[in-house]
Design a protein around this motif. Structure first.
Motif, mmCIF file in Angstrom:
data_model
loop_
_atom_site.group_PDB
_atom_site.id
_atom_site.type_symbol
_atom_site.label_atom_id
_atom_site.label_comp_id
_atom_site.label_asym_id
_atom_site.label_seq_id
_atom_site.Cartn_x
_atom_site.Cartn_y
_atom_site.Cartn_z
ATOM 1 N N THR A 33 0.888 -1.150 0.000
ATOM 2 C CA THR A 33 0.000 0.000 0.000
ATOM 3 C C THR A 33 0.933 1.208 0.000
ATOM 4 O OG1 THR A 33 -0.129 0.287 2.406
ATOM 5 C CG2 THR A 33 -1.705 -1.263 1.404
ATOM 6 N N PRO A 34 0.434 2.427 -0.188
ATOM 7 C CA PRO A 34 1.344 3.580 -0.206
ATOM 8 C C PRO A 34 2.155 3.760 1.078
ATOM 9 C CG PRO A 34 -0.748 4.190 -1.154
ATOM 10 C CD PRO A 34 -0.933 2.805 -0.572
ATOM 11 N N GLY A 35 1.612 3.388 2.236
ATOM 12 C CA GLY A 35 2.318 3.614 3.485
ATOM 13 C C GLY A 35 2.740 2.372 4.243
ATOM 14 N N TYR A 36 2.436 1.187 3.709
ATOM 15 C CA TYR A 36 2.778 -0.060 4.398
ATOM 16 C C TYR A 36 3.101 -1.131 3.365
ATOM 17 C CZ TYR A 36 2.451 -4.085 7.522
ATOM 18 O OH TYR A 36 2.724 -5.222 8.242
ATOM 19 N N PRO A 43 8.085 -19.044 6.032
ATOM 20 C CA PRO A 43 6.951 -19.453 6.866
ATOM 21 C C PRO A 43 6.943 -18.748 8.228
ATOM 22 C CG PRO A 43 7.993 -21.361 5.872
ATOM 23 C CD PRO A 43 8.873 -20.180 5.583
ATOM 24 N N GLY A 44 5.905 -17.967 8.456
ATOM 25 C CA GLY A 44 5.707 -17.330 9.754
ATOM 26 C C GLY A 44 6.505 -16.080 10.034
ATOM 27 N N ALA A 45 7.187 -15.518 9.027
ATOM 28 C CA ALA A 45 8.009 -14.323 9.265
ATOM 29 C C ALA A 45 7.838 -13.318 8.137
ATOM 30 C CB ALA A 45 9.475 -14.712 9.395
ATOM 31 N N ASP A 46 7.533 -12.075 8.518
ATOM 32 C CA ASP A 46 7.404 -10.991 7.548
ATOM 33 C C ASP A 46 8.146 -9.762 8.055
ATOM 34 O OD1 ASP A 46 5.266 -11.883 5.492
ATOM 35 O OD2 ASP A 46 4.371 -12.396 7.415
ATOM 36 N N LEU A 47 8.614 -8.951 7.110
ATOM 37 C CA LEU A 47 9.216 -7.658 7.415
ATOM 38 C C LEU A 47 8.262 -6.603 6.897
ATOM 39 C CD1 LEU A 47 11.589 -5.834 8.309
ATOM 40 C CD2 LEU A 47 12.500 -6.102 5.986
ATOM 41 N N GLY A 48 7.786 -5.717 7.782
ATOM 42 C CA GLY A 48 6.876 -4.655 7.393
ATOM 43 C C GLY A 48 7.555 -3.303 7.449
ATOM 44 N N LEU A 49 7.358 -2.502 6.420
ATOM 45 C CA LEU A 49 7.875 -1.134 6.368
ATOM 46 C C LEU A 49 6.676 -0.207 6.449
ATOM 47 C CD1 LEU A 49 10.276 -1.727 3.349
ATOM 48 C CD2 LEU A 49 10.837 -1.864 5.787
ATOM 49 N N TRP A 50 6.632 0.628 7.491
ATOM 50 C CA TRP A 50 5.438 1.424 7.748
ATOM 51 C C TRP A 50 5.784 2.896 7.891
ATOM 52 C CZ3 TRP A 50 2.108 1.281 12.784
ATOM 53 C CH2 TRP A 50 0.878 1.913 12.549
#
Length: 121
Positions: A33-36, A43-50
């Motif tokens: 999305t534009p901000g996330y 499996p079971g791991a994500d990196l989020g940029l917010w």
């Protein structure tokens, strides 16, 4: 039921940060999305940029948390990653050194967030 753990990194510009992390990780985002923006790390791991709640983060302000990227391999792989990141112009905060759990180094993203590279446990 817990399906994954998301490590969130606060950034000024999520698309710019996604380009930076995508280049380092050698992958494309799994959700945008534009901000996330997230990267599926397995499996079971994500990196989020917010960038939804924080504006005008300064890389000059010390960050005390860090994202750790575990490398499957030994010291040669850690050193090769270090040299690759150096050649890309990534800010290095601490060059490769033995931290008791193996060879590691510390870098920073453009917003000053810490990124540690260490051996897989």
């Amino acid at each position: 039921m817990l399906t994954s753990v998301v490590s969130i990194v606060y950034v000024n510009d999520a698309p710019a940060a996604a380009r930076f992390y995508g280049d380092l990780l050698g992958m494309s985002p799994s959700f945008e999305t534009p901000g996330y923006i997230t990267f599926d790390l397995g499996p079971g791991a994500d990196l989020g940029l917010w960038s939804g709640q924080f504006e005008h983060l300064s890389p000059d302000v010390s960050r005390t948390s860090e994202v750790c990227l575990a490398i499957d391999g030994g010291p040669d792989d850690i050193n090769a990653t270090f040299k690759q990141w150096q050649s890309k112009g990534v800010t290095i905060l601490h060059e490769p050194h033995d931290a008791g759990f193996g060879l590691t180094f510390l870098a920073a993203d453009p917003d000053g967030n810490r990124i540690r590279v260490a051996p897989q446990d």
